[in-house]
Motif scaffolding. Structure first.
Motif, PDB file in Angstrom:
ATOM      1  N   SER A 392      44.302  36.466  37.168  1.00 19.04           N
ATOM      2  CA  SER A 392      42.947  36.028  37.538  1.00 19.04           C
ATOM      3  C   SER A 392      42.158  37.100  38.274  1.00 19.04           C
ATOM      4  O   SER A 392      40.926  37.073  38.256  1.00 19.04           O
ATOM      5  N   VAL A 393      42.858  38.071  38.883  1.00 19.44           N
ATOM      6  CA  VAL A 393      42.135  39.126  39.593  1.00 19.44           C
ATOM      7  C   VAL A 393      41.321  39.992  38.626  1.00 19.44           C
ATOM      8  O   VAL A 393      40.371  40.673  39.041  1.00 19.44           O
ATOM      9  N   ALA A 394      41.659  39.955  37.354  1.00 18.31           N
ATOM     10  CA  ALA A 394      40.945  40.755  36.354  1.00 18.31           C
ATOM     11  C   ALA A 394      39.668  40.075  35.877  1.00 18.31           C
ATOM     12  O   ALA A 394      38.935  40.646  35.069  1.00 18.31           O
ATOM     13  N   PHE A 395      39.406  38.892  36.379  1.00 21.54           N
ATOM     14  CA  PHE A 395      38.248  38.124  35.933  1.00 21.54           C
ATOM     15  C   PHE A 395      37.452  37.634  37.149  1.00 21.54           C
ATOM     16  O   PHE A 395      37.996  37.480  38.240  1.00 21.54           O
ATOM     17  N   PRO A 396      36.166  37.372  36.981  1.00 15.06           N
ATOM     18  CA  PRO A 396      35.329  36.996  38.122  1.00 15.06           C
ATOM     19  C   PRO A 396      35.326  35.497  38.440  1.00 15.06           C
ATOM     20  O   PRO A 396      34.616  35.062  39.346  1.00 15.06           O
ATOM     21  N   MET A 490      36.417  49.175  39.912  1.00 19.82           N
ATOM     22  CA  MET A 490      37.475  48.895  38.945  1.00 19.82           C
ATOM     23  C   MET A 490      37.067  47.826  37.921  1.00 19.82           C
ATOM     24  O   MET A 490      37.471  47.864  36.771  1.00 19.82           O
ATOM     25  N   GLY A 491      36.250  46.883  38.337  1.00 15.82           N
ATOM     26  CA  GLY A 491      35.874  45.792  37.443  1.00 15.82           C
ATOM     27  C   GLY A 491      34.863  46.234  36.398  1.00 15.82           C
ATOM     28  O   GLY A 491      34.027  47.112  36.649  1.00 15.82           O
ATOM     29  N   PRO A 492      34.891  45.625  35.236  1.00 19.57           N
ATOM     30  CA  PRO A 492      33.898  45.949  34.200  1.00 19.57           C
ATOM     31  C   PRO A 492      32.487  45.611  34.679  1.00 19.57           C
ATOM     32  O   PRO A 492      32.269  44.554  35.279  1.00 19.57           O
ATOM     33  N   ASP A 493      31.529  46.467  34.380  1.00 19.12           N
ATOM     34  CA  ASP A 493      30.153  46.239  34.819  1.00 19.12           C
ATOM     35  C   ASP A 493      29.587  44.930  34.285  1.00 19.12           C
ATOM     36  O   ASP A 493      28.800  44.260  34.954  1.00 19.12           O
ATOM     37  N   GLY A 494      29.986  44.562  33.074  1.00 20.54           N
ATOM     38  CA  GLY A 494      29.414  43.384  32.449  1.00 20.54           C
ATOM     39  C   GLY A 494      29.813  42.084  33.111  1.00 20.54           C
ATOM     40  O   GLY A 494      29.071  41.107  33.058  1.00 20.54           O
TER      41      GLY A 494
END
Length: 561
Positions: A392-396, A490-494
């Motif tokens: 879940s840390v890879a998602f907002p 680290m997170g994707p800009d989108g």
């Protein structure tokens, strides 16, 4: 009725504030008159036709006043709800104009946006800002339309004489609702809570401490009193804790029962079912969370537990602990931590960081001693370390869910202070995944709720432009340590938003934490070795300039370079 972009250009929250204050003053006066009449009626002790007529006339007057008080109460609550809507509309409107100015876009009265989008490497960032303008306009008009439909219908019912409320002078809280409605905004809660007497508030806290310990819009002292009853148990008339009523005791008893079942299965050579095993682990973690809170609160009488939500079994206990007097401090800062945050793992750590923020505000920011209160806000379900079972840390998603809770918490602090006519300089200091949580919260925060906002060690800002945040762009900040903090960006800009240190117009605080006690200067150290160094207290004779700059922001003293 659909509200248009042109319609909201003159909306101002200060107009609503003035109307709200006038209504509340009239309501307080009316309640005092009813009380006086009640005393007068009770003082007529004589018997006979004359005294009976006087009592009857007073009763009729009181009945009419009851009706007027109920109407004034509804006007006050409806106007408070309107204020919440208007402050959000204004913040969204200003965001649209600020981002439009940044990229040279034009917004027409219809809400249509015209912008020349560049080609080449600048295109993605400008396109993102263009989309945020459109989203801000859409959000603003949607919120305004909702305000017209909800608050407008309340005003119409009052104007048409269709409003009625059962509470009168003989109810638990004369002329007011006897309990907070779950649908109320923090602004409505603050108005209602301020109109209650101390004894009425006390009765509500004792009746339902689980609710009032987490109700955004009431004072933090009351929340802490309620949460103490939940955590440690109810209190009887003699001032003693009632056995079996504390959340710690209930959880311990439940855990011990399940633990016996698990042990019995082990002893019998049987496999523990996945469901029972999960329940065993979940109860053990919940008990560890609660014990961590109990330990920290027991060691420092200055601490106040201002949020306590056990959540669903399997979730972390969500909590917030205040250091200092949030209800009266000149400066209130809220620390929002990131990944792996839980009470059992992080309570002492985050309280230590919060204390360091207060010290930095007093020492580097020259804030008067005692004028700063800090909240270690662990009030959301932060993601754990990434694993096969949980990424879940890879998602907002958890940041977005936490943002709603953070928004309500901060709005509640602001609305209670505003209700009492007290200014507060409110700052939010965010870290790691918590900075993305904070960014999402600021996208929907009302005008004037947060005065300064800081990103540290951020994987993503949750926005494409600082103008999208509901905070004055001149009071948005970022601190970025250059060595061993690879979480940054680290997170994707989108999905996570742009790296805040790359946002045009943001204020750059020092990223020099080399003097912090625990800073790792070894070039071969792990790539996250200094991820939390922003909050390290300085070693003797040295400086953590990052922490000092943050302290100046908290004290309202930091100026743009």
């Amino acid at each position: 009725m659909t509200v248009t972009w042109a319609d909201i250009q003159e909306w101002r929250s200060d107009y609503v504030n003035e109307a709200q204050q006038t209504i509340e003053d009239a309501l307080r006066t009316a309640r005092e008159i009813v009380d006086d009449l009640e005393y007068a009626a009770n003082d007529i002790r004589s018997e006979g036709q004359g005294p009976d007529q006087m009592r009857q006339q007073l009763s009729e007057i009181q009945d009419r006043l009851d009706s007027r008080i109920n109407e004034l109460t509804e006007y006050a609550l409806a106007t408070a709800e309107l204020h919440g809507y208007v402050s959000r509309v204004v913040a969204k409107r200003e965001s649209a104009w600020e981002v439009a100015a940044e990229i040279g876009a034009e917004i027409y009265e219809s809400g249509r946006v015209l912008a020349d989008l560049p080609s080449g490497p600048e295109y993605p960032a400008v396109l993102g800002k263009y989309e945020e303008i459109r989203r801000s306009i859409s959000d603003a008009t949607a919120i305004a339309t909702e305000a017209e439909e909800t608050v407008g219908s309340r005003y119409k019912a009052l104007a048409d004489g269709q409003y009625s409320m059962s509470e009168g002078r003989h109810s638990a809280s004369a002329g007011l609702a006897d309990d907070a409605d779950p649908s109320w905004s923090p602004e409505e809660v603050s108005v209602w809570w301020a109109l209650l007497s101390e004894s009425e508030r006390e009765a509500l806290i004792n009746k339902d401490p689980e609710k009032y310990g987490n109700l955004d819009g009431i004072d933090m002292a009351s929340r802490a009193k309620a949460n103490d009853l939940v955590l440690n148990g109810r209190i009887d008339a003699a001032g003693n804790r009632i056995p079996g009523t504390s959340l710690i005791e209930k959880t311990r008893n439940e855990f011990e029962q399940v633990d016996k079942e698990v042990q019995a299965m082990h002893d019998a050579g049987l496999l523990v079912s996945p469901l029972l095993g999960q329940r065993h682990v979940a109860l053990r973690n919940r008990l560890a969370d609660l014990r961590a809170l109990e330990k920290s609160l027991g060691e420092d009488s200055e601490l106040r537990l201002v949020t306590l939500e056990p959540g669903e079994l399997g979730e972390n206990v969500r909590a917030a602990i205040a250091i200092g007097d949030v209800d009266n401090a000149q400066h209130v800062t809220t620390l929002v931590p990131g990944m792996t945050t839980s009470c059992r793992r992080s309570t002492d750590l985050n309280l230590g960081y919060a204390r360091n923020l207060i010290d930095a505000a007093e020492n580097a920011g020259d804030a008067e001693k005692g004028s700063v209160a800090a909240v270690a806000w662990m009030g959301y379900e932060a993601p754990p370390d990434p694993s096969i079972e949980d990424v879940s840390v890879a998602f907002p998603g958890k940041a977005q869910a936490g943002a709603e809770k953070l928004n309500g918490f901060l709005t509640g602090i602001h609305s209670w202070r505003s209700e009492r006519g007290m200014d507060v300089h409110q700052s939010v200091i965010t870290h790691s995944y918590g900075s993305t949580t904070g960014g999402f919260a600021m996208r929907d925060i009302g005008e004037g709720v947060v005065d300064d906002f800081v990103y540290t060690g951020s994987p993503g800002s949750a926005v494409q432009s600082v103008g999208t945040l509901g905070v004055d762009p001149e009071h948005t900040w970022v601190s970025a340590i250059p060595l061993h903090d690879d979480v940054q960006g680290m997170g994707p800009d989108g999905t996570f938003g742009r790296d805040p240190k790359e946002l045009e117009g943001i204020g750059h605080l020092s990223g020099d934490a080399t003097g912090g006690d625990g800073y790792n200067s070894d070039p071969n150290a792990g790539k996250y070795a200094n991820h939390s160094a922003y909050f390290y207290k300085a070693k003797a004779g040295q400086h953590n300039y990052s922490l000092e700059d943050i302290g100046q922001v908290i004290a309202g003293k930091k100026e743009r370079q």
